[in-house]
Design an enzyme around this catalytic site. Structure first.
Site, mmCIF file in Angstrom:
data_model
loop_
_atom_site.group_PDB
_atom_site.id
_atom_site.type_symbol
_atom_site.label_atom_id
_atom_site.label_comp_id
_atom_site.label_asym_id
_atom_site.label_seq_id
_atom_site.Cartn_x
_atom_site.Cartn_y
_atom_site.Cartn_z
ATOM 1 N N SER A 11 30.912 23.239 39.234
ATOM 2 C CA SER A 11 31.997 22.542 38.612
ATOM 3 C C SER A 11 33.131 22.205 39.841
ATOM 4 O O SER A 11 33.860 21.518 39.660
ATOM 5 C CB SER A 11 32.793 23.069 37.520
ATOM 6 O OG SER A 11 32.745 24.586 37.698
ATOM 7 N N ARG A 12 33.462 23.291 40.668
ATOM 8 C CA ARG A 12 34.232 23.397 41.640
ATOM 9 C C ARG A 12 33.906 23.662 42.829
ATOM 10 O O ARG A 12 32.800 24.488 43.218
ATOM 11 C CB ARG A 12 35.497 24.259 41.169
ATOM 12 C CG ARG A 12 36.055 23.803 39.973
ATOM 13 C CD ARG A 12 37.263 24.771 39.351
ATOM 14 N NE ARG A 12 36.906 26.149 39.119
ATOM 15 C CZ ARG A 12 37.030 27.203 39.284
ATOM 16 N NH1 ARG A 12 37.964 27.157 40.374
ATOM 17 N NH2 ARG A 12 36.720 28.420 38.817
ATOM 18 N N VAL A 61 26.891 33.315 34.116
ATOM 19 C CA VAL A 61 25.651 34.031 34.601
ATOM 20 C C VAL A 61 25.669 35.561 34.512
ATOM 21 O O VAL A 61 24.498 36.024 34.650
ATOM 22 C CB VAL A 61 25.556 33.528 36.366
ATOM 23 C CG1 VAL A 61 25.633 32.233 36.554
ATOM 24 C CG2 VAL A 61 26.695 34.232 37.090
ATOM 25 N N SER A 139 28.654 35.788 51.676
ATOM 26 C CA SER A 139 29.933 35.601 52.338
ATOM 27 C C SER A 139 29.879 36.514 53.465
ATOM 28 O O SER A 139 28.939 37.443 53.723
ATOM 29 C CB SER A 139 31.049 36.344 51.440
ATOM 30 O OG SER A 139 32.275 36.704 52.220
ATOM 31 N N TYR A 152 33.975 43.154 46.408
ATOM 32 C CA TYR A 152 33.561 41.989 46.720
ATOM 33 C C TYR A 152 32.481 41.864 47.822
ATOM 34 O O TYR A 152 31.342 41.496 47.805
ATOM 35 C CB TYR A 152 34.562 40.875 47.135
ATOM 36 C CG TYR A 152 34.350 39.464 47.275
ATOM 37 C CD1 TYR A 152 33.820 38.703 46.379
ATOM 38 C CD2 TYR A 152 34.647 38.972 48.722
ATOM 39 C CE1 TYR A 152 33.432 37.170 46.831
ATOM 40 C CE2 TYR A 152 33.960 37.632 49.105
ATOM 41 C CZ TYR A 152 33.720 36.753 48.097
ATOM 42 O OH TYR A 152 33.156 35.525 48.423
ATOM 43 N N ALA A 154 30.715 44.458 48.515
ATOM 44 C CA ALA A 154 29.726 45.239 48.092
ATOM 45 C C ALA A 154 28.763 44.271 47.371
ATOM 46 O O ALA A 154 27.531 44.328 47.557
ATOM 47 C CB ALA A 154 30.031 46.351 47.275
ATOM 48 N N THR A 155 29.287 43.387 46.713
ATOM 49 C CA THR A 155 28.303 42.457 45.838
ATOM 50 C C THR A 155 27.902 41.389 46.807
ATOM 51 O O THR A 155 26.547 41.038 46.640
ATOM 52 C CB THR A 155 28.850 41.783 44.786
ATOM 53 O OG1 THR A 155 30.125 40.738 45.352
ATOM 54 C CG2 THR A 155 29.890 42.613 43.859
ATOM 55 N N ILE A 185 36.763 29.234 53.259
ATOM 56 C CA ILE A 185 36.522 27.948 52.953
ATOM 57 C C ILE A 185 37.457 27.205 51.898
ATOM 58 O O ILE A 185 37.795 28.098 50.751
ATOM 59 C CB ILE A 185 35.241 27.765 52.337
ATOM 60 C CG1 ILE A 185 33.747 28.304 53.080
ATOM 61 C CG2 ILE A 185 34.905 26.304 51.871
ATOM 62 C CD1 ILE A 185 33.903 27.496 54.254
HETATM 63 P P1 NAP Z 1 35.765 28.722 43.000
HETATM 64 O O1 NAP Z 1 36.183 27.478 43.727
HETATM 65 O O2 NAP Z 1 36.550 29.887 42.498
HETATM 66 O O3 NAP Z 1 34.588 28.190 42.204
HETATM 67 C C1 NAP Z 1 33.928 29.400 41.487
HETATM 68 C C2 NAP Z 1 32.693 28.538 40.611
HETATM 69 O O4 NAP Z 1 31.890 29.592 40.002
HETATM 70 C C3 NAP Z 1 33.186 27.675 39.467
HETATM 71 O O5 NAP Z 1 32.496 26.639 39.467
HETATM 72 C C4 NAP Z 1 33.075 28.662 38.588
HETATM 73 O O6 NAP Z 1 33.009 27.802 37.223
HETATM 74 C C5 NAP Z 1 31.865 29.496 38.583
HETATM 75 N N1 NAP Z 1 31.799 30.680 38.022
HETATM 76 C C6 NAP Z 1 32.649 31.865 38.212
HETATM 77 N N2 NAP Z 1 32.344 32.742 37.282
HETATM 78 C C7 NAP Z 1 31.226 32.322 36.604
HETATM 79 C C8 NAP Z 1 30.426 32.814 35.729
HETATM 80 N N3 NAP Z 1 30.632 34.127 35.353
HETATM 81 N N4 NAP Z 1 29.293 32.236 35.351
HETATM 82 C C9 NAP Z 1 29.245 30.968 35.662
HETATM 83 N N5 NAP Z 1 29.933 30.180 36.684
HETATM 84 C C10 NAP Z 1 30.923 31.019 37.300
HETATM 85 O O7 NAP Z 1 35.093 29.635 44.387
HETATM 86 P P2 NAP Z 1 34.221 28.939 45.766
HETATM 87 O O8 NAP Z 1 35.256 29.215 46.739
HETATM 88 O O9 NAP Z 1 33.735 27.691 45.503
HETATM 89 O O10 NAP Z 1 33.012 30.001 45.807
HETATM 90 C C11 NAP Z 1 31.624 29.644 45.586
HETATM 91 C C12 NAP Z 1 30.918 30.949 46.078
HETATM 92 O O11 NAP Z 1 31.041 30.940 47.670
HETATM 93 C C13 NAP Z 1 31.110 32.197 45.625
HETATM 94 O O12 NAP Z 1 30.062 32.758 45.502
HETATM 95 C C14 NAP Z 1 32.097 32.698 46.376
HETATM 96 O O13 NAP Z 1 31.925 34.168 46.641
HETATM 97 C C15 NAP Z 1 31.469 32.340 48.038
HETATM 98 N N6 NAP Z 1 32.341 32.214 49.119
HETATM 99 C C16 NAP Z 1 33.600 31.523 48.886
HETATM 100 C C17 NAP Z 1 34.158 31.681 50.041
HETATM 101 C C18 NAP Z 1 35.598 30.933 50.114
HETATM 102 O O14 NAP Z 1 36.268 31.073 51.331
HETATM 103 N N7 NAP Z 1 35.979 29.876 49.309
HETATM 104 C C19 NAP Z 1 33.959 32.388 51.184
HETATM 105 C C20 NAP Z 1 32.942 33.085 51.265
HETATM 106 C C21 NAP Z 1 31.941 33.070 50.029
HETATM 107 P P3 NAP Z 1 34.453 27.263 36.278
HETATM 108 O O15 NAP Z 1 34.935 26.250 37.283
HETATM 109 O O16 NAP Z 1 33.486 26.866 35.105
HETATM 110 O O17 NAP Z 1 35.314 28.315 36.021
#
Ligand code: NAP
Length: 244
Positions: A11-12, A61, A139, A152, A154-155, A185
């Site tokens: 979604s985002r 999830v 990550s 975070y 650890a996961t 990001i």
């Molecule tokens: P985000 O903008 O916070 O978006 C998180 C997404 O995960 C949303 O679509 C949210 O759904 C969904 N979500 C959260 N909890 C959930 C659950 N329990 N069940 C189902 N969906 C769930 O995060 P992002 O930055 O795009 O991150 C995406 C992935 O990349 C994550 O795994 C994050 O750890 C990893 N990551 C991000 C970065 C960064 O700098 N942004 C860096 C390294 C790794 P809703 O919209 O419905 O809430």
């Protein structure tokens, strides 16, 4: 034959960009979300208007029954899932000694159990077809340490271990499992850090900028697709050179 991809957290942020990219590459796309019903629905509608097949499905999830039901509705509507992207995740900073049980357990429930649940839900079809591709979004903090990120990190390290072991276990079944380790990001997840911190992180990045969700979508789509047919068990860091 048309391929069906399911992206958790579509979604985002990063997941949204991955869903857009996979749809542009011809996949029918299931877009998983937890709370952002409107955003997920609007994305599915936009993709359909562009000629792709897309469906938004709600499901936590961390809840096996809920996310399995969501995947079954994607399969009923779009067809069996042959590409799974485990992107849904949560983050949070806390000094290790102050981490409450609830914070620790929820982080593992979403970031690790989530992938456990979705992979088990899609595997029977992939094994039957002797084909499939799974990409886990970890990550750079799964590879390196960062203060106040122990839960975070650890996961995200667990996802890397899961990726490597599963890649070996599932290779004889023709299923590839890879991992992307993004750096910083620009999404809602890191906007909470504030302008000053983001500016500092950009300065610390050799390529001189924070990443965009599209920077992760490209490598994810590559690993998901046939161009990566001989690649499995790998962790690809996409971080502008941050942890080189
Ligand atoms: P985000 O903008 O916070 O978006 C998180 C997404 O995960 C949303 O679509 C949210 O759904 C969904 N979500 C959260 N909890 C959930 C659950 N329990 N069940 C189902 N969906 C769930 O995060 P992002 O930055 O795009 O991150 C995406 C992935 O990349 C994550 O795994 C994050 O750890 C990893 N990551 C991000 C970065 C960064 O700098 N942004 C860096 C390294 C790794 P809703 O919209 O419905 O809430």
């Amino acid at each position: 034959m048309r391929k069906v991809a399911f992206v958790t957290g579509g979604s985002r942020g990063i997941g949204r960009a991955i869903a857009v990219r996979l749809a542009a590459e011809g996949y029918a796309v299931g877009i998983g979300y937890l709370q952002s019903r409107e955003q997920a629905g609007a994305l599915a509608e936009t993709l359909r208007l562009q000629g792709a097949d897309a469906l938004a499905v709600q499901g936590d999830v961390a809840d096996r029954e809920a996310i399995t039901a969501a995947i079954r509705s994607v399969e009923a509507s779009l067809g069996p899932v042959s590409v799974l992207v485990n992107n849904a995740g949560i983050a949070g900073q806390c000094q290790f000694q102050d981490i409450p049980d609830s914070f620790w357990h929820r982080m593992f429930a979403v970031n690790v159990d989530g992938a456990f649940h979705t992979i088990q839900a899609v595997l029977p079809h992939m094994i039957h077809e002797k084909s499939g591709s799974i990409v886990n979004i970890s990550s750079m903090w799964g590879l390196r340490g960062a203060s106040c990120e122990a839960a975070y990190s650890a996961t995200k390290a667990a996802l890397i271990g899961l990726t490597r072991s599963l890649a070996v276990e599932l290779a004889p079944s023709g299923i590839r499992v890879n991992c992307v380790a993004p750096g910083v990001i620009l999404t809602d997840m890191v906007r909470t850090l504030g302008e000053d911190t983001l500016h500092m992180l950009a300065e610390q990045t050799p390529l001189g900028r924070i990443g965009a969700p599209e920077d992760i979508a490209g490598i994810t789509a590559f690993l998901a697709g046939d161009g990566a047919a001989f690649i499995t068990g790998q962790v690809v860091t996409a971080d502008g050179g941050f942890i080189v």
